[in-house]
Design a protein around this motif. Sequence first.
Motif, PDB file in Angstrom:
ATOM      1  N   ASP A 138       0.802  -1.227   0.000  1.00 20.88           N
ATOM      2  CA  ASP A 138       0.000   0.000   0.000  1.00 20.88           C
ATOM      3  C   ASP A 138       0.833   1.273   0.000  1.00 20.88           C
ATOM      4  O   ASP A 138       0.393   2.317   0.457  1.00 20.88           O
ATOM      5  CB  ASP A 138      -0.922  -0.011   1.234  1.00 20.88           C
ATOM      6  N   ARG A 182      -4.379   2.200  -1.087  1.00 17.79           N
ATOM      7  CA  ARG A 182      -5.080   0.904  -1.146  1.00 17.79           C
ATOM      8  C   ARG A 182      -6.333   1.003  -2.010  1.00 17.79           C
ATOM      9  O   ARG A 182      -6.549   0.179  -2.903  1.00 17.79           O
ATOM     10  CB  ARG A 182      -5.525   0.478   0.260  1.00 17.79           C
ATOM     11  N   ASP A 187      -6.754  -0.820  -5.710  1.00 17.78           N
ATOM     12  CA  ASP A 187      -7.726  -1.909  -5.869  1.00 17.78           C
ATOM     13  C   ASP A 187      -8.697  -1.636  -7.013  1.00 17.78           C
ATOM     14  O   ASP A 187      -9.084  -2.547  -7.745  1.00 17.78           O
ATOM     15  CB  ASP A 187      -8.507  -2.123  -4.569  1.00 17.78           C
TER      16      ASP A 187
END
Length: 373
Positions: free
Chosen positions: A102, A140, A144
């Motif tokens: 991350d 993050r 994603d």
Amino acid sequence: MNKGKKIKVLCVVGARPNFIKVAPLMEELKKYRQIKPILVHTGQHYDFEMSESFFKDLNIPKPDYNLEVGSGLHGAQTGKIIIEFEKVCLKEKPQLVIVVGDVNSTLAGALVAAKLHIPVAHIEAGLRSRDMTMPEEINRILTDHISDFLFVTEPAGVKNLLKENISKEKIYLVGDIMIDCLTNLKAKIQNSTILKKLKLKRKGYAVLTLHRPANVDDKKVFSKLISAFEEIQKKIKIVYPIHPRTKKQIEKFGFRWRFQRMKNFILIPPIGYIEMIKLVRESKFLMTDSGGLQEESTFLRVPCLTLRKNTERPITVEVGTNIVVGTNKNKILKKVNKILSGCGKRGKAPKYWDGKTAKRIVKILQPLFFSPK
Ligand code: UD1
């Protein structure tokens, strides 16, 4: 696909926790003769102790590219990685880009690949602290949403992704790839002489790590934490391998004297992976604001006090040894006393934290690569 030609898989790393995730992956990718793994180090971390020592300990091949971006403000650092990594992608034309964790290098790598229509795999997807003041949380979420393969460490991660309307076909619960490293290097960890070097006795000390901006960039919070350590070290030795960002902050706030006057507080430079795991494994307990160490201590069955308001890794609390204690001095002292009286959390290892995560990931990606050697 690509008959006779090797499939180029570009793996991106930048910061210390990335190296631990990419080591087992590179090892596994090597087993497929159809794959040409290409390792790109962004240079986000560059000190020997923060980077090269991990490559040595973890047997990671020398990076094919080092973008040498170094430190800087978030925008500047992320921007530099984007500019340099795009050049690499345009030159190499990989069939897949793999990003891990991350950090700023993770987001920058994913963004470049997605814009060039190169499939992206994200290892350690789905974790959420719900704290948007953390730079990692922004990294993050964005990573994603632009990734094609989302490899998740724990069930909460799957739930988070589904809640954010990410298609379930992209999501794979594969376990924690960092545990692969721990199991692969078990013998070397066992043989580490760090305890002898620091004159420590098994279970006779606590380990501390602290580097999050929320803890060390805010003078008041940092000061409160130091007063907790001042009390704790009267009862048990504290060993603290210091992160360069924290070292800077100690100087900036004029806190050096507070560390110097603590008799039972051992401040040491950053240490390598093998020494760190040995140090944690043999400790009485760990105090940390790191993400990875919350997981590693759960696997090692060492009680962990997380010095943060939240965790993106809830399984370490639900089944592991972790307690999210925050930064309140009294609360920290209460939990420390409980551990010292022999009532620390014992916990167990979560499902799929078994050292075989890299294998599972590469198997899932296999349709891109044909069959193994
Ligand atoms: C980064 C990650 C964080 C991770 C941590 C692990 C982001 C947003 N943060 O934080 O999630 O937990 O790595 O270490 O990507 N520095 C050095 N030498 C180095 C590296 C850093 O001196 O090799 C110093 C520099 O002063 C730098 C500061 O540390 O400005 C912070 O480094 P940076 O990479 O920006 O973030 P970390 O705090 O390390």
